[in-house]
Design a protein around this motif. Structure first.
Motif, PDB file in Angstrom:
ATOM      1  N   UNK A 197      33.006  38.181  30.416  1.00  0.00           N
ATOM      2  CA  UNK A 197      33.664  38.006  28.724  1.00  0.00           C
ATOM      3  C   UNK A 197      34.752  38.791  27.975  1.00  0.00           C
ATOM      4  N   UNK A 198      34.834  39.762  27.854  1.00  0.00           N
ATOM      5  CA  UNK A 198      35.939  40.562  27.668  1.00  0.00           C
ATOM      6  C   UNK A 198      37.510  40.567  28.460  1.00  0.00           C
ATOM      7  N   UNK A 199      37.194  39.828  29.806  1.00  0.00           N
ATOM      8  CA  UNK A 199      38.439  40.003  30.620  1.00  0.00           C
ATOM      9  C   UNK A 199      38.967  38.195  30.806  1.00  0.00           C
ATOM     10  N   UNK A 200      37.852  37.535  30.127  1.00  0.00           N
ATOM     11  CA  UNK A 200      38.155  35.835  29.813  1.00  0.00           C
ATOM     12  C   UNK A 200      38.272  35.649  31.823  1.00  0.00           C
ATOM     13  N   UNK A 213      42.756  35.109  36.647  1.00  0.00           N
ATOM     14  CA  UNK A 213      42.484  35.839  36.642  1.00  0.00           C
ATOM     15  C   UNK A 213      40.573  36.374  37.542  1.00  0.00           C
ATOM     16  N   UNK A 255      29.316  40.953  30.497  1.00  0.00           N
ATOM     17  CA  UNK A 255      29.948  41.464  29.536  1.00  0.00           C
ATOM     18  C   UNK A 255      31.462  41.551  30.051  1.00  0.00           C
ATOM     19  N   UNK A 256      32.131  42.027  31.021  1.00  0.00           N
ATOM     20  CA  UNK A 256      32.951  41.785  31.797  1.00  0.00           C
ATOM     21  C   UNK A 256      33.463  40.844  31.733  1.00  0.00           C
ATOM     22  N   UNK A 290      26.299  43.731  32.449  1.00  0.00           N
ATOM     23  CA  UNK A 290      27.404  44.329  32.762  1.00  0.00           C
ATOM     24  C   UNK A 290      28.541  43.433  32.923  1.00  0.00           C
ATOM     25  N   UNK A 345      45.219  37.855  39.236  1.00  0.00           N
ATOM     26  CA  UNK A 345      44.991  39.063  39.491  1.00  0.00           C
ATOM     27  C   UNK A 345      43.193  39.421  38.734  1.00  0.00           C
ATOM     28  N   UNK A 346      42.945  41.019  39.657  1.00  0.00           N
ATOM     29  CA  UNK A 346      42.056  41.416  40.079  1.00  0.00           C
ATOM     30  C   UNK A 346      41.350  42.351  38.979  1.00  0.00           C
ATOM     31  N   UNK A 347      40.547  42.353  38.224  1.00  0.00           N
ATOM     32  CA  UNK A 347      39.272  43.224  37.424  1.00  0.00           C
ATOM     33  C   UNK A 347      38.061  43.455  38.925  1.00  0.00           C
ATOM     34  N   UNK A 348      38.075  44.472  38.846  1.00  0.00           N
ATOM     35  CA  UNK A 348      37.489  45.242  39.960  1.00  0.00           C
ATOM     36  C   UNK A 348      36.512  46.446  39.147  1.00  0.00           C
ATOM     37  N   UNK A 349      35.506  46.326  39.120  1.00  0.00           N
ATOM     38  CA  UNK A 349      34.781  46.780  38.721  1.00  0.00           C
ATOM     39  C   UNK A 349      34.088  47.993  39.007  1.00  0.00           C
ATOM     40  N   UNK A 353      28.636  31.482  28.591  1.00  0.00           N
ATOM     41  CA  UNK A 353      30.143  31.008  30.240  1.00  0.00           C
ATOM     42  C   UNK A 353      29.911  31.065  31.437  1.00  0.00           C
ATOM     43  N   UNK A 405      30.602  28.582  32.200  1.00  0.00           N
ATOM     44  CA  UNK A 405      31.297  27.501  32.812  1.00  0.00           C
ATOM     45  C   UNK A 405      32.480  27.240  33.871  1.00  0.00           C
TER      46      UNK A 405
END
Lengths: 334, 136
Positions: free
Chosen positions: B53-56, B7, B50-51, B47, B35-39, B85, B87
């Motif tokens: 953190x939420x998205x691990x 991720x 936080x993302x 922000x 899997x790409x979390x695109x913000x 975070x 690491x």
């Protein structure tokens, strides 16, 4: 402290880690879910679904903000499709939810469908249970963009909100079976675009409607639904999700639906349906996975070749494989 | 059973509005099975943390072409540390002059990719960076 206890105490890092374990089907996830189970059963699960690009994420953005104003906490699961050609995915729902940042009362997690069809990922039910146990008042599940057959979400939530685009299809579309039937609340989004009135008219003539929901006190029992009128009439709303127009009426309908569910005892049916959906999905996936693990790659490929050469048809081949496995496990017990 | 998808968070840090590169990278990583979390645009360090953190996520990928990297990247590293975070490897793409690369690496950035980098090299780099992360 166990991961489950950490989640209960509000540790967001533990929450994120457990959602990953659950998503990956990690060996420990079963025990963690078992430990969390007693803490769940309180959240209002809300599904937001509709075609790709109809405005789900934008609407969830405003929905979550409005619920926060009422003092509720919100967990969001946003599902996007995995690529059919590999395991990759672009999870882009967060882009529309920038307003929700910096608030400890909101948690947003993006999930890839990972091969599941129907709008959700296999682990979405479990992920929702985790958010429930973590204490969020609402768990909003945003499906992938779906079409007429995107009905799975309604089995997983208490309230299903279906978004329809203005300018989509004609009056025959409005009466076809499928996703429209599953709506507890029907919303025509992008109501500022031309064609919105037309879609509203089509929906109005084909969907049972609740005439302008009366405002009711959030915490009071509803006086609208007495013993003689226990049916929920699906409200038809219009919104402009980009600006938040119409979201206030959507919130009212959402609260009214929850009151209706509790007052009519329909809530028990929904809970039962949800649990059944999760259980059946787990059995389906795990039985298949275990079955396939027991067959050797060579055996499977050899069977495939026989079918290609027309020595055997696929239907008999499948029946044979299952029969062999079934006989083998019966013999083991004997 | 195959490994689970990596991720990756891809974020545009700061006020630069050029997202074509970030989208190309996002698609390349998707094609490589991640899997790409695109913000998207205009992400602040808070922000992004936080993302993450939420998205691990396993990796944070920052696209920055505005020249504000020397200010914003160290702030981001601070925010990640605040969330425990630190690491998570952070890689940077965009317009970063050679003379600034060491500054960023000293601040904790794992790699800096300039214009002309092959997307395949970025994919390999991410896989390596995660591999070495697992071994630590």
């Amino acid at each position: 402290m166990s991961l489950a206890k950490k989640i209960i105490s509000g540790d967001r890092r533990a929450l994120a880690r457990v959602l990953t374990l659950v998503e990956n089907g990690d060996a420990h996830s079963k025990d963690i879910l078992a430990e969390l189970h007693p803490y769940g059963g309180k959240a209002h699960f809300v599904g937001v679904t509709g075609a790709p690009g109809v405005g789900k994420s934008s609407l969830v953005n405003f929905l979550a903000q409005s619920l926060r104003v009422l003092g509720d906490t919100v967990g969001v699961l946003a599902v996007d499709p995995s690529s059919p050609f590999g395991s990759g995915a672009i999870l882009g729902d967060r882009v529309r939810m920038a307003d929700l940042t910096g608030d400890d009362g909101i948690y947003i997690r993006s999930m890839a469908s990972r091969g599941a069809v129907g709008g959700l990922a296999y682990a979405t039910g479990a992920a929702a249970d985790v958010l429930d146990a973590a204490g969020f008042n609402y768990v909003i599940i945003e499906t992938v963009g779906v079409g007429q057959s995107g009905v799975e979400i309604s089995n997983h939530v208490h309230t299903t909100i279906v978004l329809v685009a203005s300018g989509a299809g004609d009056d025959v579309q409005a009466i076809k079976s499928g996703i429209l039937e599953t709506a507890d609340i029907l919303v025509v989004n992008k109501a500022d675009l031309p064609g919105a009135e037309h879609v509203l008219a089509d929906m109005r003539s084909n969907v049972v409607m609740n005439p302008s929901p009366a405002p009711s006190d959030h915490h009071a029992k509803s006086k609208q639904f007495d013993g003689s009128d226990l049916a929920w009439r699906v409200p038809l709303l219009s919104t402009v999700a980009r600006s938040g127009d119409g979201v206030d009426l959507l919130i009212k309908s959402l609260l009214q639906h929850w009151e209706y569910l509790e007052n009519s005892a329909e809530i028990d049916n929904r809970r039962r349906t949800r649990i059944r959906a999760i259980l059946e999905s787990l059995l389906r996936n795990r039985l298949y996975t275990r079955f396939m693990e027991d067959i050797s790659r060579k055996q499977f490929d050899a069977l495939l070749e026989s079918i290609v050469l027309r020595d055997i048809d696929p239907y008999s081949a499948a029946a044979r494989l299952i029969e062999e496995k079934y006989q083998a496990s019966c013999l083991d017990k004997a | 059973m195959g490994k689970h998808p990596i991720r990756v968070l891809i974020a545009k840090l700061g006020l630069d509005g050029h997202d074509r590169g970030a989208k190309i990278i996002a698609r390349s990583l998707r094609d490589a099975g991640m899997e790409v979390v695109y913000t998207g645009l205009r992400q602040t360090p808070a922000m992004i943390a936080e993302a993450a953190l939420h998205e691990d996520v396993n990796v944070v990928g920052i696209s920055i072409l505005s020249g504000a990297h020397n200010t914003l990247l160290p702030t981001l590293m601070d925010k990640l540390r605040e969330q425990n975070l630190a690491h998570i490897p952070v890689i940077v793409g965009g317009i970063v002059p050679d003379c600034d690369v060491n500054t960023l690496m000293d601040a904790g950035v794992s790699a800096v990719f300039g214009p002309g980098t092959l997307t395949s090299d970025i994919v390999t780099s991410i896989a390596n960076v995660i591999e070495s992360d697992l071994q630590d």
